[in-house]
Design an enzyme around this catalytic site. Sequence first.
Site, mmCIF file in Angstrom:
data_model
loop_
_atom_site.group_PDB
_atom_site.id
_atom_site.type_symbol
_atom_site.label_atom_id
_atom_site.label_comp_id
_atom_site.label_asym_id
_atom_site.label_seq_id
_atom_site.Cartn_x
_atom_site.Cartn_y
_atom_site.Cartn_z
ATOM 1 N N ARG A 15 25.289 16.259 -3.080
ATOM 2 C CA ARG A 15 25.738 15.450 -1.947
ATOM 3 C C ARG A 15 25.151 13.927 -2.476
ATOM 4 O O ARG A 15 24.040 13.656 -3.046
ATOM 5 C CB ARG A 15 24.992 15.678 -0.655
ATOM 6 C CG ARG A 15 25.287 16.779 0.088
ATOM 7 C CD ARG A 15 26.761 16.490 0.517
ATOM 8 N NE ARG A 15 26.802 15.500 1.589
ATOM 9 C CZ ARG A 15 26.524 15.416 2.822
ATOM 10 N NH1 ARG A 15 26.191 16.733 3.490
ATOM 11 N NH2 ARG A 15 26.636 14.354 3.752
ATOM 12 N N GLY A 35 15.320 15.409 2.266
ATOM 13 C CA GLY A 35 14.015 14.887 1.541
ATOM 14 C C GLY A 35 14.478 14.668 0.397
ATOM 15 O O GLY A 35 13.938 13.599 -0.520
ATOM 16 N N HIS A 177 15.001 22.540 -6.879
ATOM 17 C CA HIS A 177 14.297 22.371 -5.841
ATOM 18 C C HIS A 177 13.867 23.387 -4.835
ATOM 19 O O HIS A 177 13.249 23.349 -3.826
ATOM 20 C CB HIS A 177 14.876 21.161 -4.943
ATOM 21 C CG HIS A 177 14.909 19.899 -5.762
ATOM 22 N ND1 HIS A 177 13.976 19.081 -5.555
ATOM 23 C CD2 HIS A 177 15.808 19.454 -6.474
ATOM 24 C CE1 HIS A 177 14.166 17.621 -6.428
ATOM 25 N NE2 HIS A 177 15.310 18.111 -6.699
ATOM 26 N N ARG A 325 22.743 23.116 8.324
ATOM 27 C CA ARG A 325 23.814 24.131 7.982
ATOM 28 C C ARG A 325 24.607 24.880 8.953
ATOM 29 O O ARG A 325 24.433 26.235 9.015
ATOM 30 C CB ARG A 325 23.389 25.367 6.998
ATOM 31 C CG ARG A 325 22.691 24.561 5.502
ATOM 32 C CD ARG A 325 22.594 25.794 4.601
ATOM 33 N NE ARG A 325 21.812 25.119 3.148
ATOM 34 C CZ ARG A 325 20.561 24.979 3.093
ATOM 35 N NH1 ARG A 325 19.889 25.502 3.988
ATOM 36 N NH2 ARG A 325 19.865 24.476 2.061
ATOM 37 N N ASP A 386 9.217 29.157 0.179
ATOM 38 C CA ASP A 386 9.612 27.581 0.136
ATOM 39 C C ASP A 386 9.576 27.093 -1.377
ATOM 40 O O ASP A 386 8.405 27.324 -1.693
ATOM 41 C CB ASP A 386 9.034 26.697 1.305
ATOM 42 C CG ASP A 386 9.659 25.676 2.017
ATOM 43 O OD1 ASP A 386 10.964 25.517 1.180
ATOM 44 O OD2 ASP A 386 9.641 25.311 2.702
ATOM 45 N N ALA A 392 4.506 19.357 4.896
ATOM 46 C CA ALA A 392 2.833 19.597 4.606
ATOM 47 C C ALA A 392 2.406 18.496 3.875
ATOM 48 O O ALA A 392 1.103 17.769 4.319
ATOM 49 C CB ALA A 392 2.629 20.742 3.827
#
Length: 743
Positions: A15, A35, A177, A325, A386, A392
């Site tokens: 994107r 992000g 990522h 999503r 993740d 965090a």
Amino acid sequence: MSTSHPHRLVLVSNRLPFNAKVADGNVQFGEVAGGLATGLGAFLDSYKFHFPRSEDHLWVGWPGSTIEETYREEVRQRATTEHHAYPVFLSEADMENFYLGFCNKTIWPLFHYFPSYTVYRDDYWAQYEHVNELFSKTLVDVVREGDAVWIQDYHLMLLPSLLRKHFPRTPIGFFLHIPFPSYEIFRLLPLRWRRGILEGLLGADLVGFHTHEYTHHFLQSVLRILGYDHSLGQIILPNRVVKADTFPMGIDYQRFVSASANPQTESEKQELRKAVGEAKVVLSVDRLDYSKGILNRLEAYELLLRLSPELRGKVVLIMVVVPSRIGVDQYELMKKQVEEYVGKINGEFGTIGWTPVIYQYKLLSLNLLVAMYGIADVALVTPLRDGMNLIAKEYIASRTDGMGVLIVSEMAGAAKELGEALIINPNDRVEIANVLKEGLEMPVPEQVRRNRTMQHRLKRYDVTRWASDFLAELTATKTIQEKLNAKLLEPTNADAILQSYRRATARLLLLDYDGTLTPLVRRPDLATPSLAILDLLKKLSENHTSVVLISGRDRGTLESWFGKLPIGLVAEHGIWLKEPGSVWQAVDIAPPEWKTHLLPVFEQYADRLPGASVEEKGHSIVWHYRAADPEQAQLLAAELTDRLLNFAANKNIQVLQGNKVVEARPAGVNKGLAARHWLATGQYDFVLAVGDDWTDEDLFAVLPEEAYSIRVGVTNTLARFNVTDVQEVTELLELLLSSHGPR
């Protein structure tokens, strides 16, 4: 190309960092929250300060909606001039099977360790290939000489290799990522898919991951599926070197520090504080995703209220779930489950004056998000898996007062950097409940001590440093490649060899066999020479040329394969020599009595490793493991080598670990010694030596200065030139033959 920083950075992601759509005949552009877009945007803002000559950049990606042909040129023009961007136009149908299909229903669940959610559909894979091809075609139109291309994330894992075909010298980087799963999970993909993904990624010069664990998993899969080994993350492909390395992504640290001092944030904080009163605040912010462990969090919070009744009325969980999503079945089901669970907790424990869980399903503005971070006594970040988790890091950066407690899942990449946080296993509700209580009761000085350490680290390694480090490593990898490529046999070098060959009246060709004249195979007995190779060697030897095959094979095999040809033969790396038309002669070495002691050791290791085999030659023993499990083989090869070296310490034995072999042989005898025998017997005015592994370095070392030497494979070598494969060797020899030098 030059290894200074690129003239222009071409960023490629699924994107673009904005939306383009057509409404009532008008093209409209809007912002995208995310992000990656935010983080890379911050890096690009600072790009010009880091590389003053390289401030130009272009971001290539899908603009977020289907744009009809009529409006595409306008979108392209505006994207380029207003945003330094270039759109890849995809239809809704393209996105259906590509994004909602393969990306979200195959790669996302599998790479996050949810194999039961993974869908394996050929039409999804076909569309994934198709969209990666569309990206490649767009990039062919925009990439220029001197650019560097940096491809982002799992949507475009086939793109590096597609692009490499068009731009062999352009620096291409790729960053994943999300987690790269262990081999045991990755191998669940059909073979052609997993091979396709790995080969696609190896089109890049540098492949980056958030943690050392993901890098290791990638290297492990490359070894086990494609058979390419690595040295310190450098994967040696036949024609180039690719680096895999770890770059934990940072955040735009200063953006969160500034936002926490913003008056708007302060006002949001006061509103929130009014809403929660004196209660301690536990904050949970996440996209709606089954990988985030949102239900586990609610279950642990419920357990806390059950086990610690004194906290009732004194603590509140603010749970923000960000829409994500829409359209994936599991997400709709999960949203329903979360909302039901929130209702259950509030129904059981809530009172008129106290709501235990404040639940919001919406996107947050930066000021509201930072305000929430600012009032949260505890941030609860418990993904089941993740890639990194920037929430965090954002929480720690926003706490300029140094207060607050971060609880983070050990399954998040961020846990590797945030060791001062309270680390939990997201599957252990009891542990989360206990640690939550510990966090709520932690003394302020202890909070500040932990947070200041983490803040210092996050400030130093922010998103700009992350991206700069990646690009610097990409440049360094290109430098290594260029150093190796400098020796590649170019047409001009081949022509010089040809001219020298034509002029010569006495020629010597010293040729290895396996890996040089024929490709390496899983079992040594499968490498029988083709009629074409036998014919080529025969014709070369008739043309004022002495041809010598210098091999590690035993003399019986060489005799049966090549004994009728008018060429010289060397067996066992130089222990046995045979002149054309003569008999085999051994060099003057002691009888190999040591073999009786070592043969049982070799056989023991072959028994321990399915696929391994032992080859006993006249004066040496070889342990082959090309057909065995590569990881187990590596461990046992090192162990066997160690045992053999201990045995050989006071004896005249050499132990060599080579290309999928471990060999014990008499010391001081090698291919160089054999080459010297032939060099001493004739006055040659043309010498060419070709080999493919470490044993051939001994041969290259003894050649006269004017001799030509070639190593097969792009690697460090004493040879003057490298070629990429066996085919290039045979093409060169055929070229020499066709030149018809003087007779």
